[in-house]
Design a protein around this motif. Structure first.
Motif, PDB file in Angstrom:
ATOM      1  N   THR A 170      44.888  37.929  29.526  1.00 55.50           N
ATOM      2  CA  THR A 170      44.384  38.945  30.446  1.00 55.50           C
ATOM      3  C   THR A 170      45.081  40.281  30.227  1.00 55.50           C
ATOM      4  O   THR A 170      46.309  40.359  30.225  1.00 55.50           O
ATOM      5  CB  THR A 170      44.580  38.494  31.902  1.00 55.50           C
ATOM      6  OG1 THR A 170      43.881  37.281  32.120  1.00 55.50           O
ATOM      7  CG2 THR A 170      44.054  39.544  32.872  1.00 55.50           C
ATOM      8  N   GLY A 217      41.572  41.212  37.746  1.00 55.91           N
ATOM      9  CA  GLY A 217      40.327  41.380  38.479  1.00 55.91           C
ATOM     10  C   GLY A 217      40.638  41.890  39.872  1.00 55.91           C
ATOM     11  O   GLY A 217      41.739  41.713  40.392  1.00 55.91           O
ATOM     12  N   GLN A 223      39.900  34.804  37.026  1.00 55.02           N
ATOM     13  CA  GLN A 223      38.877  34.664  38.047  1.00 55.02           C
ATOM     14  C   GLN A 223      39.183  33.470  38.943  1.00 55.02           C
ATOM     15  O   GLN A 223      38.942  33.505  40.156  1.00 55.02           O
ATOM     16  CB  GLN A 223      37.498  34.515  37.402  1.00 55.02           C
ATOM     17  CG  GLN A 223      36.341  34.554  38.388  1.00 55.02           C
ATOM     18  CD  GLN A 223      36.239  35.856  39.164  1.00 55.02           C
ATOM     19  OE1 GLN A 223      36.765  36.882  38.736  1.00 55.02           O
ATOM     20  NE2 GLN A 223      35.571  35.821  40.301  1.00 55.02           N
ATOM     21  N   TRP A 255      35.797  41.922  37.379  1.00 56.60           N
ATOM     22  CA  TRP A 255      36.417  40.647  37.050  1.00 56.60           C
ATOM     23  C   TRP A 255      37.649  40.899  36.180  1.00 56.60           C
ATOM     24  O   TRP A 255      37.783  41.967  35.560  1.00 56.60           O
ATOM     25  CB  TRP A 255      35.419  39.758  36.306  1.00 56.60           C
ATOM     26  CG  TRP A 255      34.262  39.289  37.150  1.00 56.60           C
ATOM     27  CD1 TRP A 255      33.630  39.974  38.144  1.00 56.60           C
ATOM     28  CD2 TRP A 255      33.596  38.028  37.062  1.00 56.60           C
ATOM     29  NE1 TRP A 255      32.617  39.227  38.677  1.00 56.60           N
ATOM     30  CE2 TRP A 255      32.573  38.028  38.030  1.00 56.60           C
ATOM     31  CE3 TRP A 255      33.754  36.907  36.248  1.00 56.60           C
ATOM     32  CZ2 TRP A 255      31.723  36.947  38.219  1.00 56.60           C
ATOM     33  CZ3 TRP A 255      32.912  35.828  36.428  1.00 56.60           C
ATOM     34  CH2 TRP A 255      31.913  35.846  37.402  1.00 56.60           C
ATOM     35  N   PRO A 256      38.546  39.930  36.078  1.00 54.47           N
ATOM     36  CA  PRO A 256      39.689  40.107  35.179  1.00 54.47           C
ATOM     37  C   PRO A 256      39.230  40.378  33.746  1.00 54.47           C
ATOM     38  O   PRO A 256      38.244  39.803  33.284  1.00 54.47           O
ATOM     39  CB  PRO A 256      40.420  38.761  35.272  1.00 54.47           C
ATOM     40  CG  PRO A 256      40.002  38.183  36.582  1.00 54.47           C
ATOM     41  CD  PRO A 256      38.589  38.634  36.786  1.00 54.47           C
ATOM     42  N   VAL A 257      39.945  41.256  33.077  1.00 56.32           N
ATOM     43  CA  VAL A 257      39.652  41.542  31.667  1.00 56.32           C
ATOM     44  C   VAL A 257      40.379  40.480  30.831  1.00 56.32           C
ATOM     45  O   VAL A 257      41.527  40.659  30.430  1.00 56.32           O
ATOM     46  CB  VAL A 257      40.100  42.964  31.284  1.00 56.32           C
ATOM     47  CG1 VAL A 257      39.846  43.227  29.798  1.00 56.32           C
ATOM     48  CG2 VAL A 257      39.359  43.998  32.133  1.00 56.32           C
ATOM     49  N   GLU A 258      39.689  39.369  30.613  1.00 56.11           N
ATOM     50  CA  GLU A 258      40.265  38.251  29.874  1.00 56.11           C
ATOM     51  C   GLU A 258      39.784  38.325  28.423  1.00 56.11           C
ATOM     52  O   GLU A 258      38.633  38.024  28.115  1.00 56.11           O
ATOM     53  CB  GLU A 258      39.868  36.926  30.525  1.00 56.11           C
ATOM     54  CG  GLU A 258      40.407  36.783  31.946  1.00 56.11           C
ATOM     55  CD  GLU A 258      40.126  35.411  32.554  1.00 56.11           C
ATOM     56  OE1 GLU A 258      40.636  34.403  32.002  1.00 56.11           O
ATOM     57  OE2 GLU A 258      39.398  35.346  33.554  1.00 56.11           O
ATOM     58  N   GLY A 284      35.712  43.772  32.452  1.00 53.50           N
ATOM     59  CA  GLY A 284      35.982  42.351  32.638  1.00 53.50           C
ATOM     60  C   GLY A 284      34.718  41.537  32.848  1.00 53.50           C
ATOM     61  O   GLY A 284      34.618  40.387  32.386  1.00 53.50           O
ATOM     62  N   ASN A 343      33.303  38.542  30.410  1.00 47.66           N
ATOM     63  CA  ASN A 343      32.996  37.210  30.922  1.00 47.66           C
ATOM     64  C   ASN A 343      31.656  36.710  30.390  1.00 47.66           C
ATOM     65  O   ASN A 343      31.431  35.501  30.283  1.00 47.66           O
ATOM     66  CB  ASN A 343      32.978  37.234  32.451  1.00 47.66           C
ATOM     67  CG  ASN A 343      32.698  35.880  33.057  1.00 47.66           C
ATOM     68  OD1 ASN A 343      31.553  35.560  33.385  1.00 47.66           O
ATOM     69  ND2 ASN A 343      33.739  35.077  33.190  1.00 47.66           N
TER      70      ASN A 343
END
Length: 384
Positions: free
Chosen positions: A177, A181, A261, A296-299, A333, A337
């Protein structure tokens, strides 16, 4: 018709800096971007102006032997900040500023696009100039509207964010990450008002509110693994009208941050459970509301990001720096996803923070960013 020079990119960035616009209102910005794209060699280019998202701009660079469509995203909106930089090219729009450096993002993207308009890429490249990153979840809107379909399908996505505490032009990244998020949380408490001296006849929403805040703050310390990261902050509270009346209503507003997430969803579930408990304990009605939108998290995709880092670390002309995750939010993010890809940092060497009125990124970062990213994209396309 030629590749934009460093001085031309500086001029573009300064023009963009003077015309900042808020989410979904980026009309001047869109028109300037389109004008600059039209100045390029058009042999390999296809431009799309989606009517469903009118300030967005997509540009397809047709590859010579495409095996994939590689996407590159640059966000284009600004913030409601009154600029205080004293620059000769400061914002001409009162109360609005490119305080997050999206003018840098756009200039780098135009530099990359201009390079590949002259030197045809092997794979197809899809450039996405995205509105509404700061609010309104422009990335999510674009995806849900089906903008990345047909010729503009994207198989893997890349994008940058400028970072003031890295040297100008340095590239920063990490596996896992990059950005947390974010999720907005609002909680309404409905009690029963009454006279201050007859508390037994009322149901005090302020006392319930105080208990609720304290209990929610234990979620991070007692429900979350200490080696993982999460944040809950309440920044706005409203209750009551006068000192000697027990308030019948209270409201708190805050934000949740999490590096995955799953973490955000766990925090949301625990807040709901705490709200139920407080409602039962104090005889009030507690209604939580959550709004995450596209933040959302930037994974980062494991395989693509390892490949990206490997190139940047080994490239002789790139200053690569491994970075820690940040708790700031980014709607890229949501796209990551749905579509595998990598987000990374571009250093801009500034003492001021992002979103501040004095944010003044070093323009020397622009051309270094263009060179690093064009080099990576050529390397990626050569991998077959």
């Amino acid at each position: 018709m030629a590749v934009f020079s460093e001085s031309e990119l500086f001029a573009i960035r300064r023009h963009l800096h003077q015309i900042p616009e808020l989410a979904l209102k980026e009309r001047e910005t869109h028109d300037l971007l389109l004008k600059k794209v039209q100045e390029l060699k058009q042999d390999f280019l296809v431009v799309k102006e989606p009517s469903e998202l009118p300030t967005a701009l997509l540009v397809l660079v047709k590859g010579s032997d495409p095996q994939r469509n590689i996407g590159y995203r640059a966000d284009i909106d600004a913030l409601p900040v009154e600029e205080d930089t004293g620059l000769p090219y400061k914002s001409t729009h009162p109360g609005i500023m490119h305080a997050c450096g999206h003018d840098i993002h756009m200039s780098v993207a135009l530099g990359i696009l201009s390079y590949f308009s002259e030197k045809q890429p092997k794979d197809n490249l899809v450039f996405f100039f995205q509105p509404a990153e700061e609010s309104e979840s422009g990335g999510m809107k674009a995806y849900n509207l089906g903008l990345f379909t047909g010729d503009f399908q994207v198989d893997e996505f890349y994008g940058l964010h400028d970072k003031p505490d890295l040297p100008a032009g340095a590239i920063g990244c990490r596996e896992g990450t990059l950005f947390a998020g974010t999720c907005e949380v609002n909680i309404e408490i409905e009690g029963k008002g009454g006279h201050a001296v007859f508390p037994q006849k009322a149901k005090d929403s302020v006392v319930a509110l105080a208990s609720l805040i304290l209990q929610i703050q234990t979620i991070i310390s007692r429900s979350i693994d200490p080696i993982e990261s999460g944040v809950i902050t309440f920044g706005k509270l409203e209750a009551g009208h006068i000192r000697n009346v027990i308030a019948d209503h209270a409201r708190i507003e805050g934000t949740i941050r999490g590096l995955t997430q799953a973490m955000i969803e766990k925090i949301i579930d625990r807040i709901k459970e705490v709200c139920q408990g407080v409602a039962l304990s104090y005889g009030v009605k507690v209604t939580p509301e959550f709004n995450q939108g596209g933040y959302w998290p930037v994974e980062n995709n494991p395989e693509l990001t390892k490949n990206f880092i490997s190139y940047m670390r080994d490239a002789e002309d790139v200053d690569y720096i491994e970075t820690a995750p940040a708790m700031t939010g980014e709607d890229f993010g949501f796209l990551l996803n749905k579509i595998p890809g990598t987000m990374f940092w571009l250093g801009v060497d500034d003492d001021s923070s992002l979103h501040s009125a004095t944010f003044t990124p070093k323009e020397a970062a622009i051309y270094k960013g263009v060179q690093a990213i064009t080099g990576f994209l050529a390397y990626r396309m050569a991998q077959g």
